[in-house]
Scaffold this active site. Structure first.
Site, short mmCIF file in Angstrom:
data_model
loop_
_atom_site.label_atom_id
_atom_site.label_comp_id
_atom_site.label_asym_id
_atom_site.label_seq_id
_atom_site.Cartn_x
_atom_site.Cartn_y
_atom_site.Cartn_z
N SER A 241 0.57 -0.99 0.30
CA SER A 241 -0.20 -0.12 -0.34
C SER A 241 0.54 1.23 -0.60
O SER A 241 1.59 1.84 1.13
CB SER A 241 -0.64 0.35 1.31
OG SER A 241 -1.45 1.50 1.41
N HIS B 273 -1.85 -1.13 -4.25
CA HIS B 273 -2.65 -0.74 -3.57
C HIS B 273 -2.33 0.79 -3.28
O HIS B 273 -1.45 1.10 -2.68
CB HIS B 273 -3.11 -1.32 -2.26
CG HIS B 273 -4.53 -1.56 -1.69
ND1 HIS B 273 -5.40 -1.92 -1.86
CD2 HIS B 273 -4.20 -0.45 -0.81
CE1 HIS B 273 -6.13 -1.62 -0.62
NE2 HIS B 273 -5.51 -0.72 -0.07
N ASP C 143 -4.78 4.07 -1.91
CA ASP C 143 -6.09 4.49 -1.18
C ASP C 143 -6.65 5.28 -1.58
O ASP C 143 -5.60 6.24 -0.68
CB ASP C 143 -5.45 4.39 0.23
CG ASP C 143 -5.60 2.51 0.19
OD1 ASP C 143 -6.15 1.74 1.06
OD2 ASP C 143 -3.77 2.04 1.87
N MET D 290 -9.31 8.58 0.08
CA MET D 290 -10.27 8.42 0.50
C MET D 290 -10.21 10.25 0.66
O MET D 290 -9.70 10.58 0.42
CB MET D 290 -8.99 8.45 2.23
CG MET D 290 -8.50 7.42 2.65
SD MET D 290 -7.18 7.27 4.42
CE MET D 290 -7.03 5.79 3.73
N HIS E 241 -8.77 1.35 -3.54
CA HIS E 241 -8.93 0.75 -2.59
C HIS E 241 -10.19 2.23 -2.21
O HIS E 241 -9.65 3.16 -1.50
CB HIS E 241 -8.31 0.60 -1.54
CG HIS E 241 -9.68 0.08 -0.46
ND1 HIS E 241 -8.84 0.08 1.42
CD2 HIS E 241 -10.80 0.57 -0.10
CE1 HIS E 241 -9.45 -0.24 2.05
NE2 HIS E 241 -10.55 -0.50 1.76
N MET F 134 -12.44 4.58 -0.39
CA MET F 134 -12.89 5.24 1.14
C MET F 134 -13.51 5.88 1.09
O MET F 134 -12.85 7.30 1.47
CB MET F 134 -11.52 4.83 1.82
CG MET F 134 -11.31 3.09 2.17
SD MET F 134 -9.97 3.68 3.38
CE MET F 134 -8.93 3.07 2.12
N MET G 162 -11.52 -5.60 4.91
CA MET G 162 -10.70 -5.20 6.51
C MET G 162 -10.39 -5.48 7.43
O MET G 162 -11.58 -5.74 7.99
CB MET G 162 -11.06 -3.18 6.89
CG MET G 162 -11.42 -2.53 5.45
SD MET G 162 -10.57 -2.32 4.68
CE MET G 162 -9.54 -1.28 5.70
N GLY H 125 -8.59 4.20 7.04
CA GLY H 125 -8.21 5.67 7.48
C GLY H 125 -6.87 5.92 7.51
O GLY H 125 -6.54 6.38 6.76
N GLY I 96 -3.46 4.17 8.10
CA GLY I 96 -1.96 2.58 7.99
C GLY I 96 -1.56 2.91 9.40
O GLY I 96 -1.81 3.25 10.24
N GLY I 97 -0.42 1.31 9.35
CA GLY I 97 -0.62 1.57 11.05
C GLY I 97 -0.77 1.01 11.81
O GLY I 97 0.07 1.41 13.45
N ASP J 154 -6.47 -6.35 4.20
CA ASP J 154 -6.02 -4.72 3.94
C ASP J 154 -6.20 -4.10 5.66
O ASP J 154 -7.18 -3.79 6.23
CB ASP J 154 -6.70 -4.00 3.54
CG ASP J 154 -6.53 -2.64 3.10
OD1 ASP J 154 -5.21 -2.44 3.56
OD2 ASP J 154 -7.27 -1.97 2.68
N GLY J 155 -4.92 -4.35 6.27
CA GLY J 155 -4.65 -3.16 7.50
C GLY J 155 -4.52 -4.16 8.85
O GLY J 155 -4.43 -5.02 9.08
N GLY J 156 -2.98 -3.89 9.37
CA GLY J 156 -1.84 -4.84 10.16
C GLY J 156 -1.41 -5.46 9.93
O GLY J 156 -1.31 -6.42 10.82
N GLY K 295 0.68 -2.08 4.24
CA GLY K 295 1.80 -1.21 4.29
C GLY K 295 2.31 -0.19 4.69
O GLY K 295 3.86 -0.26 4.44
N SER K 296 2.67 -0.51 6.08
CA SER K 296 3.74 0.19 7.49
C SER K 296 4.70 -1.34 6.66
O SER K 296 5.45 -1.01 6.97
CB SER K 296 2.85 0.58 8.08
OG SER K 296 2.47 0.08 8.35
C1 DX5 Z 1 -6.17 2.23 5.57
C2 DX5 Z 1 -5.92 1.73 4.31
C3 DX5 Z 1 -4.93 0.58 3.89
C4 DX5 Z 1 -3.41 0.89 4.87
C5 DX5 Z 1 -2.75 -0.41 4.96
O1 DX5 Z 1 -7.59 1.74 6.01
O2 DX5 Z 1 -6.71 0.87 3.64
O3 DX5 Z 1 -4.88 -0.09 3.11
O4 DX5 Z 1 -2.20 1.50 4.11
O5 DX5 Z 1 -2.09 0.32 5.95
P1 DX5 Z 1 -1.39 -0.85 6.89
O6 DX5 Z 1 -0.35 -1.82 6.50
O7 DX5 Z 1 0.01 -0.10 7.88
O8 DX5 Z 1 -2.15 -1.46 8.43
ZN ZN Z 2 -6.49 -0.09 1.70
#
Ligand code: DX5
Ligand code: ZN
Length: 225
Positions: free
Chosen positions: A5, A32, A34, A36, A65, A67, A136, A141, A143-144, A174-176, A196-197
């Site tokens: 991401s 990916h 994002d 928003m 993605h 949002m 999700m 909203g 990352g991290g 997606d997420g964490g 992402g992170s």
């Molecule tokens: C959060 C995003 C994710 C985000 C994930 O709303 O949809 O795609 O980048 O980041 P990590 O992998 O750091 O949780």
């Molecule tokens: Zn995402």
């Protein structure tokens, strides 16, 4: 599949950051992106003009993605621009079946995403029109954030529906996702992992992608054994 991401990348150097994990000899299957809108989620990132530029600067398929509110109105533009996947939120879409048809007609794969507390059952029939389900595993909203384990129940349910032929789609999470959490997600039956992170926070993002892939492959081999 691994989809880094770019939310966690350096936004002033997106082209280089995409090249660091995509392209020849690199591991990202998708990138990916994002989107928003500060309405559907509290954060604001980027929109169609930036995605159009990203599409011109990479050969790696973009996994967009969205949002955003009113995806019925805005999502088809991303498909027309050439995004590989366009994922909208079930909570925001007014007519998700018509929207999936529009996305596919514009040449993209259609994705449906559900927030951690949104159940899958009301969308079982709708999902017949989709190519990916994005579960999700954090509140969308930012990352991290910390991985929410209870969403794996939805992953398992989706996996069962795919394996029994009731649905024909890829299950994405997606997420964490990091080297600790990816194993349980793989065992639950995820096909594609967004990170992402864990990728862009690493010293060497390309190596981080390969590390994640190895852990996922290892865990899914055990999961199906
Ligand atoms: C959060 C995003 C994710 C985000 C994930 O709303 O949809 O795609 O980048 O980041 P990590 O992998 O750091 O949780
Ligand atoms: Zn995402």
């Amino acid at each position: 599949m691994i989809a880094p991401s770019i939310l966690s990348a350096d936004f002033a150097r997106l082209s280089d950051e995409m090249a660091a994990v995509g392209g020849p000899g690199r591991g990202a299957d998708w990138l990916h992106v994002d989107v928003m809108d500060a309405h559907f989620v509290p954060n604001l990132t980027l929109g169609l003009p930036v995605v159009e530029s990203l599409l011109r600067s990479t050969d790696t398929p973009l996994d967009c993605h969205l949002m955003i509110d009113a995806p019925d109105r805005w999502a088809p533009g991303y498909a027309e621009a050439g995004a590989h996947n366009v994922t909208v939120h079930a909570e925001a879409a007014e007519d998700p079946v018509a929207l999936a048809k529009n996305l596919r007609a514009a040449g993209a794969n259609a994705g449906l995403s559900v927030k951690p507390d949104t159940p899958l059952e009301p969308y079982t029939d709708v999902l017949k029109h989709y190519d990916t389900l994005l579960v999700m595993s954090v509140e969308p909203g930012f990352g991290g954030q910390k991985f929410i384990e209870r969403v794996l129940e939805k992953v398992r349910a989706a996996r069962r529906m795919v394996d029994t032929g009731h649905l024909n789609l890829l299950v994405e999470i997606d997420g964490g996702i990091n080297s600790d959490t990816i194993e349980q997600a793989a065992e639950a039956g995820v096909d594609c992992f967004v990170a992402g992170s864990a990728v862009y926070g690493a010293e060497d993002p390309a190596r981080a992608v390969e590390g994640l892939r190895a852990r996922a492959l290892d865990a899914s081999a055990h999961g199906s054994a």
